[in-house]
Design an enzyme around this catalytic site. Structure first.
Site, PDB file in Angstrom:
ATOM      1  N   ARG A   1       0.905  -1.175   0.000  1.00 27.48           N
ATOM      2  CA  ARG A   1       0.000   0.000   0.000  1.00 27.48           C
ATOM      3  C   ARG A   1       0.929   1.205   0.000  1.00 27.48           C
ATOM      4  O   ARG A   1       1.656   1.453   0.973  1.00 27.48           O
ATOM      5  CB  ARG A   1      -0.896  -0.015   1.229  1.00 27.48           C
ATOM      6  CG  ARG A   1      -1.614   1.303   1.425  1.00 27.48           C
ATOM      7  CD  ARG A   1      -2.764   1.205   2.399  1.00 27.48           C
ATOM      8  NE  ARG A   1      -3.883   0.523   1.786  1.00 27.48           N
ATOM      9  CZ  ARG A   1      -5.125   0.521   2.274  1.00 27.48           C
ATOM     10  NH1 ARG A   1      -5.397   1.166   3.390  1.00 27.48           N
ATOM     11  NH2 ARG A   1      -6.104  -0.113   1.648  1.00 27.48           N
TER      12      ARG A   1
ATOM     13  N   HIS B   1      -7.164   0.843  -6.574  1.00 24.62           N
ATOM     14  CA  HIS B   1      -7.369  -0.097  -5.453  1.00 24.62           C
ATOM     15  C   HIS B   1      -7.991  -1.380  -6.013  1.00 24.62           C
ATOM     16  O   HIS B   1      -9.146  -1.698  -5.731  1.00 24.62           O
ATOM     17  CB  HIS B   1      -8.285   0.561  -4.417  1.00 24.62           C
ATOM     18  CG  HIS B   1      -8.254  -0.071  -3.067  1.00 24.62           C
ATOM     19  ND1 HIS B   1      -7.436  -1.143  -2.745  1.00 24.62           N
ATOM     20  CD2 HIS B   1      -8.943   0.236  -1.917  1.00 24.62           C
ATOM     21  CE1 HIS B   1      -7.631  -1.471  -1.481  1.00 24.62           C
ATOM     22  NE2 HIS B   1      -8.534  -0.654  -0.957  1.00 24.62           N
TER      23      HIS B   1
HETATM   24  N1  NVA Z   1     -10.080   6.445  -1.368  1.00 24.87           N
HETATM   25  C1  NVA Z   1      -9.683   6.021  -0.043  1.00 24.87           C
HETATM   26  C2  NVA Z   1      -9.822   4.544   0.094  1.00 24.87           C
HETATM   27  C3  NVA Z   1      -9.467   4.002   1.441  1.00 24.87           C
HETATM   28  C4  NVA Z   1      -9.595   2.513   1.515  1.00 24.87           C
HETATM   29  C5  NVA Z   1      -8.251   6.459   0.224  1.00 24.87           C
HETATM   30  O1  NVA Z   1      -7.407   6.341  -0.678  1.00 24.87           O
HETATM   31  O2  NVA Z   1      -7.968   6.923   1.321  1.00 24.87           O
HETATM   32  N1   CP Z   2     -11.101  -0.539   2.196  1.00 25.04           N
HETATM   33  C1   CP Z   2      -9.848  -0.533   2.636  1.00 25.04           C
HETATM   34  O1   CP Z   2      -8.871  -0.682   1.899  1.00 25.04           O
HETATM   35  O2   CP Z   2      -9.754  -0.390   4.004  1.00 25.04           O
HETATM   36  P1   CP Z   2      -8.436  -0.130   4.827  1.00 25.04           P
HETATM   37  O3   CP Z   2      -7.919   1.238   4.470  1.00 25.04           O
HETATM   38  O4   CP Z   2      -8.869  -0.210   6.277  1.00 25.04           O
HETATM   39  O5   CP Z   2      -7.402  -1.182   4.498  1.00 25.04           O
END
Ligand code: NVA
Ligand code: CP
Length: 313
Positions: free
Chosen positions: A113, A140
């Site tokens: 991530r 994602h």
């Molecule tokens: N769009 C959000 C998704 C979190 C799972 C972010 O990037 O923070």
């Molecule tokens: N939806 C998702 O990726 O959640 P987290 O940010 O908690 O991993």
């Protein structure tokens, strides 16, 4: 055991053919069903990833991704190592390429991530083992595999359905657009002009013959929709919080908006939700909400992604 080819990266849905994504989704469904009733820490029959290890690198916060990948490896009979980006030498200037080469010597796959999508591509280009994108500023894809599983669990085949996205044209929206093309459903995104989906992603969808449109009209987006999806208005790394909340306020998913979708429409949100902003409590906690199933499905979908990356399906 033989090492799988490093081409089995899972970086973006657009990189993979529809038939392969369908194969992964079908494996997720089968494995989810096969372990129904087992304690969550129990290993699946046959321990498909016994002996395999996954490194998980986090440059951003996570609840679902961290736990679901760690439990995925446990259920598959493998193991995982969690690394926080800021405690690695990566944060002190060691290059992504050097880091990739080193980590590849210790583990069989890497999940990351990252702040920057370019860094993930760099990692994958220099890794000897498969790399999985677990969220970047661009996309994602793991979330969308879980979303496809959730929609099909509740509504049957996603192909030919109409899905509405409300709000920010962000990283999750990018993967949703790619999913619309690969799984062949109609997608209407309602977004304000300053927060549109990336132009190159929309152009790609059009070139691929996808049924993807963008509008500012929330009513048009949700009309006759089978599923309504939103996400936070302020993603990790976004700075312009106040401007976003102001511009995105008309895109809130509330009861009045859900009433314009099909009566049996479901509501999805990748979570974490900001209740009272992009979605009201009554929708989050209402009968049309499938957000907890969606969160659970991160686990099942990612098990199949891991198994594919490691040459097991
Ligand atoms: N769009 C959000 C998704 C979190 C799972 C972010 O990037 O923070
Ligand atoms: N939806 C998702 O990726 O959640 P987290 O940010 O908690 O991993």
């Amino acid at each position: 055991m033989t090492n799988p080819p490093s081409r089995c990266h899972f970086l973006d849905l657009k990189d993979l053919p529809s038939s392969l994504l369908r194969h992964i989704l079908d494996a997720a469904k089968l494995w989810k069903e096969a372990r129904r009733g087992l304690p969550k820490g129990a290993v699946d029959t046959g321990a498909p990833l016994e002996g395999y290890a996954l490194a998980m690198i986090f440059e951003k916060s996570s609840t679902r991704t961290r736990i679901s990948f760690e439990m995925a490896m446990q259920q598959l009979g493998g193991s995982s190592v969690v690394l926080q980006g800021d405690t690695m030498q990566l944060g002190r200037g060691e290059t992504v390429a050097d880091t990739a080469k080193v980590i590849s010597r210790y583990v069989d796959a890497i999940m990351i991530r990252a702040n920057s999508h370019a860094a993930v591509l760099d990692l994958a280009a220099n890794s000897d083992v498969p790399v999985i994108n677990a969220l970047t500023d661009r996309s994602h894809p793991c979330q969308l595999m879980a979303d496809m599983l959730t929609i099909e669990d509740h509504l049957g085949p996603v192909t030919g359905r109409k899905i509405a996205w409300l709000g920010d044209g962000n990283n999750v929206a990018t993967s949703l657009i790619e999913a619309a093309v690969r799984f062949d459903f109609e997608l209407v995104l309602a977004c304000p002009e300053n927060y549109l989906p990336a132009a190159d992603v929309l152009a790609w969808a059009q070139a691929e013959g996808g049924h993807v449109t963008v509008t500012a009209d929330v009513h048009k987006a949700v009309a006759n929709a089978d599923a309504v999806i939103t996400d936070t208005w302020v993603s990790m790394g976004d700075k312009d919080t106040e401007a976003r909340i102001k511009a995105l306020a008309p895109y809130q998913v509330n009861d009045a908006l859900m009433a314009r979708a099909k009566p049996e429409a479901i509501f999805l949100h990748c979570l974490p939700a900001h209740r009272g902003e992009e979605v009201t409590n009554s929708v989050m906690d209402g009968v049309q909400s499938v957000v907890w199933d969606e969160a659970e499905n991160r686990l099942h979908a990612q098990k199949a992604v891991l198994a594919w990356c490691l040459g097991k399906i």
